[in-house]
Enzyme design. Structure first.
Site, PDB file in Angstrom:
ATOM      1  CG  HIS A  87      -1.881  -1.200   1.195  1.00  0.00           C
ATOM      2  ND1 HIS A  87      -2.623  -1.559   2.284  1.00  0.00           N
ATOM      3  CD2 HIS A  87      -2.157  -2.125   0.231  1.00  0.00           C
ATOM      4  CE1 HIS A  87      -3.321  -2.659   1.997  1.00  0.00           C
ATOM      5  NE2 HIS A  87      -3.044  -3.023   0.759  1.00  0.00           N
ATOM      6  CG  HIS A 245      -7.557  -3.248  -1.670  1.00  0.00           C
ATOM      7  ND1 HIS A 245      -7.048  -2.188  -0.938  1.00  0.00           N
ATOM      8  CD2 HIS A 245      -6.707  -4.278  -1.469  1.00  0.00           C
ATOM      9  CE1 HIS A 245      -5.947  -2.584  -0.329  1.00  0.00           C
ATOM     10  NE2 HIS A 245      -5.720  -3.855  -0.630  1.00  0.00           N
ATOM     11  CG  ASP A 249      -3.343  -5.053  -2.920  1.00  0.00           C
ATOM     12  OD1 ASP A 249      -2.892  -4.226  -2.104  1.00  0.00           O
ATOM     13  OD2 ASP A 249      -4.118  -5.978  -2.594  1.00  0.00           O
ATOM     14  CG  HIS A 272       0.060  -9.223  -3.089  1.00  0.00           C
ATOM     15  ND1 HIS A 272       0.143  -7.904  -3.485  1.00  0.00           N
ATOM     16  CD2 HIS A 272      -0.742  -9.230  -2.001  1.00  0.00           C
ATOM     17  CE1 HIS A 272      -0.562  -7.156  -2.673  1.00  0.00           C
ATOM     18  NE2 HIS A 272      -1.115  -7.934  -1.757  1.00  0.00           N
TER      19      HIS A 272
HETATM   20 ZN   LIG Z   1      -3.811  -4.664  -0.290  1.00  0.00          ZN
END
Ligand SMILES: [Zn+2]
Length: 316
Positions: A87, A245, A249, A272
């Site tokens: 973040h 979100h 990311d 991720h």
């Molecule tokens: Zn995140």
């Protein structure tokens, strides 16, 4: 050598140092991160102030990423690392900050409210200083694609800007299917991405806490969903907060190249691990990209020094 470059083609750092404190979502510990300006060409660098016997400097770079559960972790050659950098990386990238030192007194970054809004606000207050040298960018020359488990996939193609096209599909009807097509600019990031919080399923939180993880996870720093219900008081900040979100990311992870990417990223079930796998595959194929200097030929819309006042005034 910088003669002829307009200000926003140059590398940037912050003007005033600042600190942000809060709980680390995995350890549950109170953590303070102090962000300071740094030199041209130094990139984003993390320093573990609680480590004294080993090298405590960890450069934010794709080559330093290691597999971690539910967050992005970077590690140096001594095995000293820092978790949950995404973040902060996302906010620094979107605000056009190329160089900064981040001093932190624990093994992960504070989660704050689960979004990057507080980081963006602090960066706006700290101010942006243009430096001597032009910034670089990574230009995509041809498609690179990957396929992962669970039907997840991602690909990147040439583009004159950084574009994201993300699609999530969760069995819980509280999230379900959501899509976003997003062309990245600093002002649009402030308005539409920075406030989107991280999210999870209640049963996952319970499982993680049984396993000794997510000790700092609360309704104050994540959207928690249970069988179609949003458990947070006040509900969602926006109807598609979850996929927004994911965009937040994704931008943080992409910045591990150390520079803006000009390319279109499309992903199904992004996370991720998927973004990092795409980046590793891209970097391994030297015919798929070229690093260039930002010049007047490109319009990267980066940095916030020239933002209109209305765009910089995010809601309290
Ligand atoms: Zn995140």
């Amino acid at each position: 050598m910088s003669k002829g470059f307009k200000l926003n083609y140059l590398q940037s750092t912050i003007i005033e140092p600042f600190s942000l404190s809060g709980v680390g979502v995995h350890t549950g510990r109170a953590i303070t991160a102090r962000i300071e300006p740094s030199e041209t060409n130094s990139g984003i660098c993390f320093w573990r102030e609680d480590i004294h016997e080993q090298n405590n400097k960890i450069q934010a770079h794709i080559n330093n990423t290691v597999i971690a559960l539910l967050c992005t972790r970077i590690e140096n050659s001594d095995g000293v690392g820092i978790n949950t950098i995404e973040h902060f990386m996302s906010a620094l990238f979107a605000m056009g900050i190329d160089n900064a030192n981040i001093y932190v007194d624990g093994p992960e970054m504070p989660i704050l409210d689960g979004s990057s809004e507080l980081i963006v606000k602090a960066l706006l207050k700290a101010g942006q200083r243009q430096q001597k040298y032009p910034a670089s960018y990574l230009k995509i020359l041809k498609e690179v694609s990957i396929i992962s488990e669970n039907g997840a996939w991602a690909r990147i193609n040439p583009s004159s800007n950084l574009e994201l096209s993300l699609h999530i599909d969760f069995p819980d009807p509280g999230i379900g299917q959501q899509k976003i097509d997003y062309s990245v600019t600093t002002s649009s990031y402030i308005e539409t991405i920075s406030r989107a919080r991280t999210f999870c399923m209640l049963r996952d939180v319970e499982n993680m806490q049984h396993a000794g993880l997510a000790k700092g996870g609360t309704l104050e720093n994540a959207v928690v969903v249970d069988n179609g219900k949003i458990l947070n008081e006040g509900g969602l900040r926006m109807i598609d907060e979850c996929v927004r979100h994911k965009a937040l990311d994704c931008l943080g992870d992409l910045f591990l190249t150390g520079m803006p990417i000009f390319g279109k990223i499309e992903a199904f079930k992004p996370g991720h691990a998927l973004t990092l796998k795409l980046l590793h595959t891209l970097m391994a194929d030297k015919s798929a990209y070229v690093v260039k200097t930002i010049s007047e030929d490109v319009s990267p819309a980066r940095g916030f020094v020239n933002l209109p006042k209305s765009a910089a005034a995010i809601p309290a």
